[in-house]
Design an enzyme around this catalytic site. Sequence first.
Site, mmCIF file in Angstrom:
data_model
loop_
_atom_site.group_PDB
_atom_site.id
_atom_site.type_symbol
_atom_site.label_atom_id
_atom_site.label_comp_id
_atom_site.label_asym_id
_atom_site.label_seq_id
_atom_site.Cartn_x
_atom_site.Cartn_y
_atom_site.Cartn_z
ATOM 1 N N CYS A 1 0.812 -1.228 0.000
ATOM 2 C CA CYS A 1 0.000 0.000 0.000
ATOM 3 C C CYS A 1 0.843 1.275 0.000
ATOM 4 C CB CYS A 1 -0.965 -0.010 1.172
ATOM 5 S SG CYS A 1 -2.130 -1.378 1.034
ATOM 6 N N HIS B 1 -3.449 7.001 2.167
ATOM 7 C CA HIS B 1 -3.851 5.695 1.645
ATOM 8 C C HIS B 1 -5.190 5.322 2.279
ATOM 9 C CE1 HIS B 1 -3.977 1.560 0.586
ATOM 10 N NE2 HIS B 1 -3.788 1.140 1.825
ATOM 11 N N ASN C 1 -10.133 -0.450 -0.679
ATOM 12 C CA ASN C 1 -8.675 -0.340 -0.690
ATOM 13 C C ASN C 1 -8.160 -0.867 -2.037
ATOM 14 O OD1 ASN C 1 -5.927 -0.535 -0.335
ATOM 15 N ND2 ASN C 1 -6.039 -1.638 1.619
HETATM 16 O O1 UT7 Z 1 -3.807 -1.452 3.226
HETATM 17 C C1 UT7 Z 1 -3.040 -2.423 3.831
HETATM 18 C C2 UT7 Z 1 -3.131 -2.322 5.271
HETATM 19 N N1 UT7 Z 1 -4.337 -2.943 5.751
HETATM 20 C C3 UT7 Z 1 -4.999 -2.330 6.715
HETATM 21 O O2 UT7 Z 1 -4.659 -1.246 7.090
HETATM 22 C C4 UT7 Z 1 -6.151 -3.072 7.345
HETATM 23 C C5 UT7 Z 1 -6.044 -2.938 8.832
HETATM 24 N N2 UT7 Z 1 -7.076 -3.673 9.568
HETATM 25 C C6 UT7 Z 1 -8.363 -3.311 9.536
HETATM 26 O O3 UT7 Z 1 -8.748 -2.393 8.832
HETATM 27 C C7 UT7 Z 1 -9.307 -4.024 10.472
HETATM 28 O O4 UT7 Z 1 -8.564 -4.800 11.371
HETATM 29 C C8 UT7 Z 1 -10.362 -4.912 9.758
HETATM 30 C C9 UT7 Z 1 -11.361 -4.035 9.022
HETATM 31 C C10 UT7 Z 1 -9.666 -5.851 8.782
HETATM 32 C C11 UT7 Z 1 -11.138 -5.732 10.771
HETATM 33 O O5 UT7 Z 1 -11.770 -4.885 11.712
HETATM 34 P P1 UT7 Z 1 -11.637 -5.148 13.275
HETATM 35 O O6 UT7 Z 1 -12.441 -4.131 13.938
HETATM 36 O O7 UT7 Z 1 -10.156 -5.202 13.585
HETATM 37 O O8 UT7 Z 1 -12.322 -6.534 13.421
HETATM 38 P P2 UT7 Z 1 -11.715 -7.896 14.039
HETATM 39 O O9 UT7 Z 1 -10.735 -8.485 13.106
HETATM 40 O O10 UT7 Z 1 -11.307 -7.615 15.449
HETATM 41 O O11 UT7 Z 1 -13.008 -8.792 14.066
HETATM 42 C C12 UT7 Z 1 -14.123 -8.502 14.939
HETATM 43 C C13 UT7 Z 1 -15.218 -9.510 14.675
HETATM 44 C C14 UT7 Z 1 -14.725 -10.949 14.642
HETATM 45 O O12 UT7 Z 1 -15.711 -11.769 15.213
HETATM 46 P P3 UT7 Z 1 -15.572 -12.309 16.717
HETATM 47 O O13 UT7 Z 1 -14.259 -13.059 16.741
HETATM 48 O O14 UT7 Z 1 -15.537 -11.081 17.566
HETATM 49 O O15 UT7 Z 1 -16.768 -13.163 16.877
HETATM 50 C C15 UT7 Z 1 -14.616 -11.241 13.181
HETATM 51 O O16 UT7 Z 1 -14.779 -12.608 12.887
HETATM 52 O O17 UT7 Z 1 -15.775 -9.253 13.379
HETATM 53 C C16 UT7 Z 1 -15.772 -10.458 12.639
HETATM 54 N N3 UT7 Z 1 -15.646 -10.126 11.242
HETATM 55 C C17 UT7 Z 1 -16.688 -9.856 10.443
HETATM 56 N N4 UT7 Z 1 -18.003 -9.837 10.669
HETATM 57 C C18 UT7 Z 1 -18.809 -9.524 9.650
HETATM 58 C C19 UT7 Z 1 -14.513 -10.009 10.513
HETATM 59 N N5 UT7 Z 1 -14.802 -9.679 9.250
HETATM 60 C C20 UT7 Z 1 -16.154 -9.578 9.183
HETATM 61 C C21 UT7 Z 1 -17.054 -9.268 8.159
HETATM 62 N N6 UT7 Z 1 -18.366 -9.241 8.430
HETATM 63 N N7 UT7 Z 1 -16.642 -8.964 6.898
#
Ligand code: UT7
Length: 329
Positions: A113, A254, A284
């Site tokens: 990125c 970004h 993204n």
């Molecule tokens: O450009 C390259 C760099 N990349 C980034 O900068 C991305 C950085 N990371 C992020 O933007 C975030 O971490 C994400 C958007 C990928 C995820 O958001 P989060 O708030 O960190 O969610 P999480 O991974 O802590 O997941 C929370 C919950 C989980 O469920 P449990 O374990 O709490 O039951 C996930 O399984 O949300 C669940 N989950 C979803 N639920 C519905 C993860 N993805 C989804 C989804 N829909 N698409």
Amino acid sequence: MYRAKISALGCYVPPRVLTNFDLEKMVDTTNEWILERTGIRERHIADPDMATSDMAVEAARAALAQRGIEASELDAILVCTVTPDMMFPSTACLVQDRIGAKGAWGFDLIAACSSFLYGLTTAAHLVAAGSHRKVLVIGADTMSRIVDYTDRTTCVLFGDGAGAMLVEPSEDDSLGLVDFINEIDGSGGEFLKMPAGGSRLPASHETVEKRLHYVHQEGQQVFKYAVRRMYEVCRDLIERNGLTARDIGLLIPHQANARIIYATAERLGLKPEQVVVNIDRYGNTTSGTIPLATQDAIQSGRLKKGDLVLFAAVGAGFTVGASLWRWAF
Ligand code: UT7
């Protein structure tokens, strides 16, 4: 030394749109979750017959047309991408041939990125050295080809798109590149990667069965790093140039997650009108985000000649970058 400026911009996104509601039918997710956790509403997806070089060519042609020059006037072409058409020849070679940039040289640049910012810094130095007068930096990624549409934690995040900026010597010394900070931190390599397809894990039935040719991400680890480093690198760049948040015309970051952008802006003390966010429409697009966001800023009248622009990115690697430009057109 010559001061480098950005003199033209062209972008391309494929017409097909994939909305959060479409994704609700593909994986266990909801529009509300995606919107709240990322800020994304929809993203553009290339049709199967379109590859990264096709989008790069469209963006390149748009930038050349805006500047009113022929491709044969280019000295170099840098294609920033993690989704080249193939491992080799480089996508830069494919683009050079398609647009007819006879006599140019170039290469692909991989920094996930942060690729586009690293490309801009590289181009600015080729120009600053006096050896190059017209360098085209293209950020293009077909993320839909390396995203696993059975993995809800990554497939909702990415889209396809491309943008190109032309870098040239600035005849007005008050316009152009002011300063930059780039840094890589390979200790974070595990957290965001495409494990297979390279020399470590070449393609095999096993790598395909284990879905190792897709993006794998530990989202929270990347999120925490991005929130911290994007702020720090912007803060350091602003401070070491004797500036304050008030001096920044626009932060064009970004677009990986709206929460990362808002957290960075808030910690820097920037007002919402100083920050460009268009992740809602594109997701993204990796190397495409910064040119696409810059185009939006220009088209909406938010970015004008003489404004101080701060670009910033954090990506897989980890890669970190920020650069300050006095906008030149
Ligand atoms: O450009 C390259 C760099 N990349 C980034 O900068 C991305 C950085 N990371 C992020 O933007 C975030 O971490 C994400 C958007 C990928 C995820 O958001 P989060 O708030 O960190 O969610 P999480 O991974 O802590 O997941 C929370 C919950 C989980 O469920 P449990 O374990 O709490 O039951 C996930 O399984 O949300 C669940 N989950 C979803 N639920 C519905 C993860 N993805 C989804 C989804 N829909 N698409």
